[in-house]
Design a protein around this motif. Structure first.
Motif, short mmCIF file in Angstrom:
data_model
loop_
_atom_site.label_atom_id
_atom_site.label_comp_id
_atom_site.label_asym_id
_atom_site.label_seq_id
_atom_site.Cartn_x
_atom_site.Cartn_y
_atom_site.Cartn_z
N UNK A 156 -4.19 -25.38 1.55
CA UNK A 156 -4.69 -26.29 0.52
C UNK A 156 -6.20 -26.46 0.53
N UNK A 157 -6.85 -26.22 1.68
CA UNK A 157 -8.30 -26.43 1.79
C UNK A 157 -9.10 -25.15 1.58
N UNK A 158 -8.42 -24.07 1.20
CA UNK A 158 -9.12 -22.81 0.95
C UNK A 158 -9.21 -21.89 2.15
N UNK A 159 -8.62 -22.26 3.28
CA UNK A 159 -8.62 -21.38 4.45
C UNK A 159 -7.74 -20.16 4.18
N UNK A 160 -8.19 -18.99 4.64
CA UNK A 160 -7.47 -17.73 4.43
C UNK A 160 -7.04 -17.17 5.77
N UNK A 161 -5.76 -16.77 5.86
CA UNK A 161 -5.23 -16.18 7.08
C UNK A 161 -4.70 -14.79 6.75
N UNK A 162 -5.20 -13.80 7.45
CA UNK A 162 -4.74 -12.42 7.28
C UNK A 162 -3.52 -12.23 8.17
N UNK A 163 -2.34 -12.31 7.57
CA UNK A 163 -1.10 -12.24 8.34
C UNK A 163 -0.70 -10.78 8.59
N UNK A 164 -0.01 -10.56 9.68
CA UNK A 164 0.43 -9.21 10.04
C UNK A 164 1.95 -9.19 10.14
N UNK A 165 2.58 -8.50 9.22
CA UNK A 165 4.02 -8.30 9.27
C UNK A 165 4.82 -9.38 8.59
N UNK A 166 4.40 -10.64 8.69
CA UNK A 166 5.21 -11.72 8.13
C UNK A 166 4.37 -12.96 7.94
N UNK A 167 4.85 -13.85 7.07
CA UNK A 167 4.19 -15.12 6.83
C UNK A 167 5.22 -16.14 6.42
N UNK A 168 5.04 -17.39 6.84
CA UNK A 168 5.93 -18.50 6.49
C UNK A 168 5.07 -19.65 6.02
N UNK A 169 5.52 -20.35 4.99
CA UNK A 169 4.78 -21.51 4.50
C UNK A 169 5.75 -22.54 3.95
N UNK A 228 0.82 -1.20 0.00
CA UNK A 228 0.00 0.00 0.00
C UNK A 228 0.85 1.25 0.00
N UNK A 229 0.19 2.39 0.13
CA UNK A 229 0.91 3.67 0.16
C UNK A 229 1.65 3.86 1.48
N UNK A 230 1.20 3.19 2.52
CA UNK A 230 1.86 3.24 3.83
C UNK A 230 1.96 1.81 4.37
N UNK A 231 2.86 1.57 5.32
CA UNK A 231 2.96 0.22 5.90
C UNK A 231 1.65 -0.27 6.49
N UNK A 232 0.84 0.64 7.01
CA UNK A 232 -0.42 0.25 7.63
C UNK A 232 -1.41 -0.31 6.62
N UNK A 233 -1.25 0.05 5.34
CA UNK A 233 -2.18 -0.43 4.31
C UNK A 233 -1.64 -1.63 3.53
N UNK A 234 -0.46 -2.15 3.91
CA UNK A 234 0.04 -3.37 3.29
C UNK A 234 -0.87 -4.54 3.69
N UNK A 235 -0.94 -5.55 2.83
CA UNK A 235 -1.77 -6.72 3.11
C UNK A 235 -1.03 -7.98 2.73
N UNK A 236 -1.08 -8.98 3.61
CA UNK A 236 -0.47 -10.29 3.36
C UNK A 236 -1.51 -11.36 3.71
N UNK A 237 -1.91 -12.15 2.71
CA UNK A 237 -2.89 -13.21 2.92
C UNK A 237 -2.24 -14.56 2.62
N UNK A 238 -2.37 -15.49 3.54
CA UNK A 238 -1.85 -16.85 3.35
C UNK A 238 -3.02 -17.80 3.19
N UNK A 239 -2.95 -18.64 2.15
CA UNK A 239 -4.02 -19.58 1.86
C UNK A 239 -3.49 -21.00 1.91
#
Length: 270
Positions: free
Chosen positions: A140-153, A127-138
């Protein structure tokens, strides 16, 4: 001979176990925020098959698992983004919309197909600022996780996540974020992947129009050198050793000298 019976719960459980085992066989991918955007880091010995890619102007894609399966998802996401950006407006294409699309596809495949996809996906938008960045982790079964700051898979995700939390902090420079990612991806006592086996990319909010950029060649080598310099600067100084045969005199009132205590291992387990 009568056919065997398996309950729906058992079938779904078997599908999930099968997918998890396939995903765990791969190498982990790390996605994390830094001061000017979002960083993607993946050990990848292949120069032809990318785990990290661009989807649209501000949106990046990373995946682990079976290449042919997550590549199909990536191409579907690009078609979705192009059609919606052309029909409506480029700003209408968002990571949230793509995450919802992938969640529907993965969920349908998991419930209706004999074999589920062996993939895990991250869709990130700068986004235009760090607060508007978005990270979504999905998953295999379609579950969605709204991650904050970091994600590992993928791979040993829990151990990598634990190490990443020890090194991650908000507002890191790009070199510091790269160092945190590599420290998380490296097992204690293990060797870090060589430059030729690293796939690194960023979504840089300061770039015009297309924010996605791969970091390769001299640019990546420079960042790795900066990360190594920062790691060396933070390393504790080596303890001075006493001269051979020298014995320290005990302080006044102190008891007899004892042998040194064992060092405390402050690193996390693998």
């Amino acid at each position: 001979m009568p056919f065997g019976y398996a309950s729906p719960e058992q079938i779904m459980r078997d599908k999930a176990d099968y997918a998890r085992k396939g995903i765990a066989r791969g190498r982990s991918v790390v996605v994390l925020q830094y001061e000017h955007g979002i960083l993607f880091v993946a050990p990848n010995p292949s120069r032809a098959l990318h785990k990290i890619s661009e989807i649209y102007d501000r949106i990046g894609f990373a995946a682990v698992g079976r290449y042919n399966e997550f590549e199909a998802l990536r191409l579907g996401g690009i078609r979705y983004a192009d059609i919606n950006g052309y029909t409506y407006d480029r700003s209408d294409v968002t990571a949230r919309g793509l995450a919802n699309l992938y969640a529907q596809n993965l969920g349908q495949i998991f419930t209706e197909s004999i074999k589920s996809f062996e993939v895990e996906v991250v869709v990130a938008e700068v986004g235009d600022t760090p607060e508007t960045d978005a990270i979504y982790r999905l998953t295999f079964d379609g579950s969605v996780f709204d991650e904050h700051g970091m994600a590992v898979m993928g791979g040993q995700a829990e151990a990598v996540t634990t190490r990443l939390k020890e090194h991650y902090r908000e507002g890191m420079t790009l070199a510091q974020a790269l160092e945190a990612a590599l420290a998380a991806l490296t097992e204690p006592g293990g060797e870090r992947p060589p430059v030729g086996q690293l796939e690194v990319a960023v979504l840089d909010r300061n770039r015009e129009h297309r924010k996605f950029q791969r970091l390769v060649g001299s640019r990546l080598e420079t960042l790795l050198a900066e990360a190594a310099a920062g790691r060396a600067a933070q390393a504790p100084p080596a303890e001075s050793e006493s001269a051979p045969g020298a014995v320290s005199a005990p302080e006044s009132g102190a008891g007899p000298a004892t042998g040194p205590e064992g060092d405390i291992d402050t690193g996390s387990g693998g």
